[in-house]
Scaffold this motif. Structure first.
Motif, PDB file in Angstrom:
ATOM      1  N   UNK A   1      -8.685  16.794   5.117  1.00  0.00           N
ATOM      2  CA  UNK A   1      -9.025  17.358   6.431  1.00  0.00           C
ATOM      3  C   UNK A   1      -8.358  18.712   6.649  1.00  0.00           C
ATOM      4  N   UNK A   2      -9.175  19.646   7.082  1.00  0.00           N
ATOM      5  CA  UNK A   2      -8.667  20.989   7.316  1.00  0.00           C
ATOM      6  C   UNK A   2      -8.929  21.951   6.176  1.00  0.00           C
ATOM      7  N   UNK A   3      -9.368  21.438   5.019  1.00  0.00           N
ATOM      8  CA  UNK A   3      -9.653  22.346   3.901  1.00  0.00           C
ATOM      9  C   UNK A   3     -10.828  23.242   4.278  1.00  0.00           C
ATOM     10  N   UNK A   4     -10.726  24.512   3.907  1.00  0.00           N
ATOM     11  CA  UNK A   4     -11.761  25.484   4.260  1.00  0.00           C
ATOM     12  C   UNK A   4     -12.471  25.963   2.995  1.00  0.00           C
ATOM     13  N   UNK A   5     -13.640  25.395   2.739  1.00  0.00           N
ATOM     14  CA  UNK A   5     -14.478  25.836   1.620  1.00  0.00           C
ATOM     15  C   UNK A   5     -15.442  26.877   2.188  1.00  0.00           C
ATOM     16  N   UNK A   6     -15.185  28.135   1.877  1.00  0.00           N
ATOM     17  CA  UNK A   6     -15.894  29.222   2.547  1.00  0.00           C
ATOM     18  C   UNK A   6     -17.213  29.597   1.882  1.00  0.00           C
ATOM     19  N   UNK A   7     -17.521  28.976   0.755  1.00  0.00           N
ATOM     20  CA  UNK A   7     -18.791  29.282   0.108  1.00  0.00           C
ATOM     21  C   UNK A   7     -19.070  28.378  -1.065  1.00  0.00           C
ATOM     22  N   UNK A   8     -20.358  28.193  -1.357  1.00  0.00           N
ATOM     23  CA  UNK A   8     -20.811  27.402  -2.504  1.00  0.00           C
ATOM     24  C   UNK A   8     -21.941  28.153  -3.197  1.00  0.00           C
ATOM     25  N   UNK A   9     -21.964  28.063  -4.503  1.00  0.00           N
ATOM     26  CA  UNK A   9     -23.052  28.676  -5.285  1.00  0.00           C
ATOM     27  C   UNK A   9     -23.240  27.854  -6.540  1.00  0.00           C
ATOM     28  N   UNK A  10     -24.486  27.463  -6.845  1.00  0.00           N
ATOM     29  CA  UNK A  10     -24.701  26.661  -8.043  1.00  0.00           C
ATOM     30  C   UNK A  10     -24.554  27.514  -9.302  1.00  0.00           C
ATOM     31  N   UNK A  11     -24.549  26.858 -10.435  1.00  0.00           N
ATOM     32  CA  UNK A  11     -24.289  27.545 -11.697  1.00  0.00           C
ATOM     33  C   UNK A  11     -25.519  27.986 -12.447  1.00  0.00           C
ATOM     34  N   UNK A  12     -26.666  28.024 -11.779  1.00  0.00           N
ATOM     35  CA  UNK A  12     -27.904  28.483 -12.406  1.00  0.00           C
ATOM     36  C   UNK A  12     -28.161  29.921 -11.971  1.00  0.00           C
ATOM     37  N   UNK A  13     -28.011  30.838 -12.897  1.00  0.00           N
ATOM     38  CA  UNK A  13     -28.146  32.249 -12.551  1.00  0.00           C
ATOM     39  C   UNK A  13     -28.463  33.071 -13.793  1.00  0.00           C
ATOM     40  N   UNK A  14     -28.969  34.283 -13.544  1.00  0.00           N
ATOM     41  CA  UNK A  14     -29.231  35.257 -14.603  1.00  0.00           C
ATOM     42  C   UNK A  14     -28.167  36.347 -14.527  1.00  0.00           C
ATOM     43  N   UNK A  15     -28.045  37.119 -15.574  1.00  0.00           N
ATOM     44  CA  UNK A  15     -27.069  38.213 -15.575  1.00  0.00           C
ATOM     45  C   UNK A  15     -27.287  39.161 -14.396  1.00  0.00           C
ATOM     46  N   UNK A  16     -28.539  39.309 -14.014  1.00  0.00           N
ATOM     47  CA  UNK A  16     -28.844  40.207 -12.894  1.00  0.00           C
ATOM     48  C   UNK A  16     -28.322  39.673 -11.563  1.00  0.00           C
ATOM     49  N   UNK A  17     -27.930  38.377 -11.545  1.00  0.00           N
ATOM     50  CA  UNK A  17     -27.397  37.773 -10.315  1.00  0.00           C
ATOM     51  C   UNK A  17     -25.888  37.963 -10.175  1.00  0.00           C
ATOM     52  N   UNK A  18     -25.237  38.449 -11.234  1.00  0.00           N
ATOM     53  CA  UNK A  18     -23.776  38.488 -11.223  1.00  0.00           C
ATOM     54  C   UNK A  18     -23.202  39.285 -10.047  1.00  0.00           C
ATOM     55  N   UNK A  19     -23.800  40.419  -9.757  1.00  0.00           N
ATOM     56  CA  UNK A  19     -23.267  41.240  -8.667  1.00  0.00           C
ATOM     57  C   UNK A  19     -23.329  40.509  -7.329  1.00  0.00           C
ATOM     58  N   UNK A  20     -24.451  39.855  -7.053  1.00  0.00           N
ATOM     59  CA  UNK A  20     -24.586  39.156  -5.780  1.00  0.00           C
ATOM     60  C   UNK A  20     -23.629  37.966  -5.710  1.00  0.00           C
ATOM     61  N   UNK A  21     -23.383  37.313  -6.854  1.00  0.00           N
ATOM     62  CA  UNK A  21     -22.433  36.193  -6.888  1.00  0.00           C
ATOM     63  C   UNK A  21     -21.026  36.699  -6.595  1.00  0.00           C
TER      64      UNK A  21
END
Length: 243
Positions: free
Chosen positions: A130-150
């Motif tokens: 309780x109280x942990x702050x997970x500020x973002x999630x992103x799955x592991x399916x991506x292309x090299x072109x997605x690296x900057x946005x990740x």
């Protein structure tokens, strides 16, 4: 806390921390606003390094902290004459750091695993800690072109701890490539830990963990791992021959 000198297991550095000391070291890093790239190295990972020079270089020259994950690594260290206090399992360290984050107000980002798994792990983490702050999630399916946005999503979230679950060696190679761009103080590859936390993958019973039989449980659950498991007897032989 002064950093413990690494021991050498098949020419791979391993820092012989206890779990408590590892958590304290990483807590200090966050407090000091300094970066630490963490690898939890089991026998399979150390054997990967024997055939993958790039991966070995990451553990040797890039990672800040390489911890003894797995009874095999602890056994090897002791077999080679070093004092290795205990196993620092990646999943257990992941949970200890989530608990630390809840206590200290550190912000956490989950990156990796199949679609929906990081979000399910986030929900479970919020229930357990309780109280942990997970500020973002992103799955592991991506292309090299997605690296900057990740990377932008991670940095813009204000996360101080980044857990990345892409499996070894992919997760460490991704981190090494983008380490200078990432703002979180702690970056750590955690393999299938999101799946375990989310309840999508079962962990070995405590008695099997106690007797260092988690590898057998994983093989029972995932027979496709048989070829990878062949690294374990090779590891034992190499350690004995290296003495």
């Amino acid at each position: 806390m002064e950093k413990i000198t690494a021991i050498q297991v098949l020419d791979v550095p391993v820092h012989p921390y206890s779990m408590d000391a590892a958590v304290q070291y990483l807590d200090d890093k966050i407090q000091e606003q300094k970066h630490s790239f963490v690898v939890t190295a089991n026998a399979e990972i150390i054997m990967m390094c024997q055939d993958d020079a790039e991966y070995k270089n990451i553990l040797t020259n890039v990672a800040d902290l390489v911890l003894p994950d797995g009874a095999g690594t602890v056994w090897a260290g002791r077999q080679l004459g070093y004092a290795v206090p205990e196993r620092v399992a990646g999943f257990d360290l992941f949970n200890r750091l989530l608990n630390l984050a809840a206590e200290k107000g550190y912000r956490v980002f989950f990156f990796g695993a199949s679609p929906g798994i990081a979000e399910a792990a986030k929900k479970k983490a919020e229930s357990l800690y309780p109280g942990v702050t997970v500020v973002g999630c992103r799955d592991g399916y991506f292309k090299n072109s997605d690296n900057k946005s990740i990377i932008d999503a991670i940095n813009n979230s204000g996360a101080q701890i980044l857990f990345i679950a892409l499996g070894a060696p992919k997760q460490e190679k991704w981190l090494q490539t983008h380490l200078q761009e990432l703002k979180p103080y702690i970056t750590m590859g955690i393999g299938g830990s999101f799946d375990v936390l989310a309840g999508k993958m079962e962990r070995a019973p405590l008695w099997m963990q106690k007797y260092s039989l988690e590898w057998l449980f994983r093989l029972y659950k995932q027979p496709s791992r048989f070829t990878r498991m062949l690294a374990l007897p090779k590891f034992v032989i190499k350690v004995i021959c290296s003495k």
